[in-house]
Design a protein around this motif. Structure first.
Motif, short mmCIF file in Angstrom:
data_model
loop_
_atom_site.label_atom_id
_atom_site.label_comp_id
_atom_site.label_asym_id
_atom_site.label_seq_id
_atom_site.Cartn_x
_atom_site.Cartn_y
_atom_site.Cartn_z
N HIS A 1 3.71 11.54 -43.89
CA HIS A 1 2.46 11.55 -43.13
C HIS A 1 2.40 12.73 -42.16
O HIS A 1 2.47 12.56 -40.94
CB HIS A 1 2.29 10.24 -42.35
CG HIS A 1 2.41 9.01 -43.21
ND1 HIS A 1 1.75 8.87 -44.42
CD2 HIS A 1 3.12 7.85 -43.04
CE1 HIS A 1 2.06 7.69 -44.95
NE2 HIS A 1 2.87 7.06 -44.15
N PRO A 2 2.27 13.94 -42.69
CA PRO A 2 2.28 15.13 -41.82
C PRO A 2 1.11 15.23 -40.87
O PRO A 2 1.14 15.96 -39.89
CB PRO A 2 2.26 16.29 -42.83
CG PRO A 2 1.62 15.71 -44.05
CD PRO A 2 2.10 14.29 -44.11
N GLY A 3 0.05 14.49 -41.16
CA GLY A 3 -1.12 14.53 -40.29
C GLY A 3 -2.18 13.59 -40.82
O GLY A 3 -1.97 12.87 -41.80
N SER A 4 -3.32 13.59 -40.15
CA SER A 4 -4.36 12.66 -40.56
C SER A 4 -5.74 13.20 -40.26
O SER A 4 -5.92 14.05 -39.38
CB SER A 4 -4.17 11.32 -39.84
OG SER A 4 -4.26 11.50 -38.42
N PHE A 5 -6.71 12.71 -41.05
CA PHE A 5 -8.12 12.87 -40.75
C PHE A 5 -8.59 11.49 -40.32
O PHE A 5 -8.55 10.54 -41.10
CB PHE A 5 -8.92 13.32 -41.97
CG PHE A 5 -8.85 14.78 -42.24
CD1 PHE A 5 -9.22 15.70 -41.27
CD2 PHE A 5 -8.42 15.26 -43.47
CE1 PHE A 5 -9.16 17.06 -41.53
CE2 PHE A 5 -8.36 16.61 -43.73
CZ PHE A 5 -8.73 17.52 -42.76
N GLY A 6 -9.03 11.37 -39.09
CA GLY A 6 -9.35 10.04 -38.59
C GLY A 6 -8.07 9.21 -38.58
O GLY A 6 -7.08 9.57 -37.97
N SER A 7 -8.06 8.12 -39.32
CA SER A 7 -6.87 7.27 -39.40
C SER A 7 -6.21 7.38 -40.77
O SER A 7 -5.35 6.56 -41.11
CB SER A 7 -7.25 5.81 -39.13
OG SER A 7 -8.19 5.36 -40.10
N CYS B 1 -1.22 11.41 -48.43
CA CYS B 1 -1.24 10.30 -49.39
C CYS B 1 -2.49 9.44 -49.30
O CYS B 1 -2.74 8.60 -50.15
CB CYS B 1 0.00 9.43 -49.21
SG CYS B 1 0.01 8.50 -47.65
N GLY B 2 -3.29 9.64 -48.25
CA GLY B 2 -4.50 8.86 -48.11
C GLY B 2 -4.30 7.49 -47.50
O GLY B 2 -5.25 6.73 -47.35
N GLN B 3 -3.06 7.16 -47.15
CA GLN B 3 -2.79 5.85 -46.57
C GLN B 3 -3.40 5.74 -45.17
O GLN B 3 -3.38 6.69 -44.40
CB GLN B 3 -1.28 5.61 -46.48
CG GLN B 3 -0.90 4.27 -45.89
CD GLN B 3 0.62 4.08 -45.85
OE1 GLN B 3 1.34 4.71 -46.62
NE2 GLN B 3 1.10 3.23 -44.96
N LYS B 4 -3.94 4.58 -44.85
CA LYS B 4 -4.46 4.35 -43.52
C LYS B 4 -3.30 4.18 -42.56
O LYS B 4 -2.37 3.39 -42.81
CB LYS B 4 -5.36 3.12 -43.49
CG LYS B 4 -6.09 2.94 -42.16
CD LYS B 4 -7.16 1.87 -42.23
CE LYS B 4 -7.91 1.77 -40.91
NZ LYS B 4 -8.98 0.76 -40.94
N LEU B 5 -3.33 4.92 -41.45
CA LEU B 5 -2.23 4.91 -40.50
C LEU B 5 -2.59 4.10 -39.26
O LEU B 5 -3.72 4.12 -38.80
CB LEU B 5 -1.88 6.35 -40.09
CG LEU B 5 -1.58 7.33 -41.23
CD1 LEU B 5 -1.31 8.73 -40.67
CD2 LEU B 5 -0.37 6.85 -42.03
N ASP B 6 -1.60 3.41 -38.74
CA ASP B 6 -1.77 2.65 -37.51
C ASP B 6 -1.29 3.48 -36.32
O ASP B 6 -0.23 4.10 -36.38
CB ASP B 6 -0.98 1.33 -37.55
CG ASP B 6 -1.51 0.41 -38.64
OD1 ASP B 6 -2.73 0.41 -38.85
OD2 ASP B 6 -0.69 -0.29 -39.28
N GLY B 7 -2.05 3.48 -35.24
CA GLY B 7 -1.64 4.21 -34.06
C GLY B 7 -1.89 5.70 -34.20
O GLY B 7 -2.28 6.19 -35.26
N GLU B 8 -1.64 6.43 -33.13
CA GLU B 8 -1.85 7.87 -33.12
C GLU B 8 -0.60 8.58 -32.64
O GLU B 8 0.04 8.15 -31.70
CB GLU B 8 -3.03 8.24 -32.20
CG GLU B 8 -4.38 7.73 -32.67
CD GLU B 8 -5.50 8.20 -31.76
OE1 GLU B 8 -5.19 8.69 -30.64
OE2 GLU B 8 -6.66 8.11 -32.16
#
Length: 443
Positions: free
Chosen positions: A86-92, A97-104
């Motif tokens: 999970h090198p980074g995210s757009f939104g959550s 990989c497109g997985q929804k991440l919890d927290g920031e």
């Protein structure tokens, strides 16, 4: 910008066409504005990212793609997306990989792309990649402040009576590249560009990858960027405002995708960069409007009220450009074969230490609160500071001609100068003529 999951996702990129290419595209976008339509498209894009991601992984499982060995890992893990770092995210949503991440976690780079957040490891990787590219092009990074550095702005209601004539002397917004004084009706504001700023940016862009970093809000920052860079040649999306910072009332290089060892900063406010003073070139403030003078406690007429301005060819920006060229030349010295270990902060310090080289200074009756900073400033510029006079002393810095040390300077034919002599040398990066700062003996 529409991002193709197949071509722009780091997982499905070759070694040279990875997520850095996507960021390059965003940073090189012709306009940094985000329209409501674009934001809506971005949200749709994020929502569909995971679904597309899994479809692509399923296809590549069957086809046996071996791009960078990542698909092999997916096959062995039965497309177990939990192995993604999970090198980074757009939104959550994870950008990989497109997985929804919890927290920031990580750092937000909203000025590059709305909702973009990168983790420390990915930031480091991108910085290393970009650093290699810049070194090949013999470029460094340059972070520029706006207000009092490149320009001066005031609210229309704050114009003094002696400045009201400016309302009829503003330049056209149709072609801002030909003007320097602009009335921005929709912002109830007037902005004056600092003399020489266009030539300064043009020449600096040949040596640096440039960012704007202001404590103003984002709408203001983008409006000023349009005035300074109407064709989007220098900054593009690299416009950072206070909304993008990670610390209140502070600026930091954590939101700049450049190695700290290759970044120069130009700003009129030293305390805004508490963690990066070694990267900073302190700029003399530009006070074109009376409101600016009042803001900093100066009880004097503004340049506009005097009908005057800085010199185009010998003003503050012209002098700083000479410093930039000197630092750039020293950094890329052909005698230094390996640039990997070079640090622009050391080069900057070396250039600074030549300004007052050979000067031996004694201070006399300087306000105790100001003495430590003046002494440090002089020593950083290469001067030797003593506490008592001796034959080696070249300058006595004082505000009063009546002190014992001041009288000694006159008797021994030494320079007796005001503290502003040191401050001016610090701003202009060259020793100033002492005769312009002599303390005259009262008759």
């Amino acid at each position: 910008m529409q991002m193709s999951v197949v071509t722009d996702s780091p997982v499905h990129s070759s070694s040279s066409d990875d997520f850095a290419a996507f960021l390059d595209t965003e940073l090189g976008a012709s306009s940094p504005d985000s329209s409501p339509v674009k934001e809506h498209e971005n949200q749709d894009e994020l929502e569909s990212l995971r679904i597309k991601r899994r479809k692509i992984e399923s296809i590549e499982e069957t086809e046996g793609s071996t791009s960078e060995g990542i698909i092999k890992q997916n096959l062995e893990a039965s497309v177990d997306i939990d192995v993604c770092t999970h090198p980074g995210s757009f939104g959550s949503m994870c950008i990989r990989c497109g997985q929804k991440l919890d927290g920031e976690s990580g750092v937000t780079f909203g000025y590059i792309h709305k909702g973009l957040r990168l983790h420390d490891e990915e930031i480091s990787r991108l910085r290393n990649t970009d650093m290699k590219s810049l070194m090949c092009r013999r470029k460094l990074y340059f972070v520029l402040d706006l207000d009092h550095t490149l320009l001066n702005s005031t609210h229309l209601s704050h114009l003094s009576p002696e400045e009201s004539h400016l309302l009829n002397q503003t330049d056209s917004l149709e072609d801002v590249s030909k003007g320097s004084l602009f009335k921005l009706e929709h912002m109830h504001m007037m902005t004056k560009l600092r003399p020489f700023v266009r030539s300064f940016l043009k020449e600096a862009s040949e040596m640096f990858e440039m960012y704007i970093y202001t404590m103003g809000d984002r709408p203001y920052a983008l409006e000023m960027a349009k005035l300074l860079d109407p064709r989007g040649e220098y900054f593009n999306a690299k416009v950072i405002s206070r909304d993008d910072g990670t610390q209140k009332h502070q600026k930091g290089l954590d939101v700049v995708l450049g190695q700290e060892s290759a970044v120069l900063i130009l700003d009129d406010t030293e305390h805004a960069w508490m963690k990066h003073k070694d990267n900073l070139i302190l700029m003399e403030r530009y006070h074109f409007f009376a409101s600016s003078c009042r803001q900093f406690g100066f009880n004097c007429k503004s340049l506009a009220e005097l009908g005057n301005d800085e010199d185009e060819t010998d003003g503050a920006l012209a002098k700083i450009l000479k410093v930039l060229k000197q630092v750039h030349c020293s950094f890329f010295d052909k005698r230094q074969e390996d640039l990997v270990d070079r640090d622009v902060r050391q080069v900057l310090s070396s250039v600074r230490s030549e300004v007052l080289g050979g000067c031996v200074i004694v201070f006399s009756r300087i306000f105790h609160g100001a003495l430590p900073s003046l002494r440090k400033m002089a020593e950083q510029m290469g001067a030797t500071c003593l506490t008592e006079v001796d034959p080696s002393v070249t300058h006595v810095v004082a505000t009063d001609v009546g002190t014992e040390k001041s009288r000694w300077a006159v008797k021994e034919n030494k320079f007796l100068v005001h503290p502003r002599w040191i401050e001016a040398a610090n701003f202009f990066w060259e020793k100033q003529p002492e005769e312009n700062f002599i303390i005259k003996i009262k008759q």
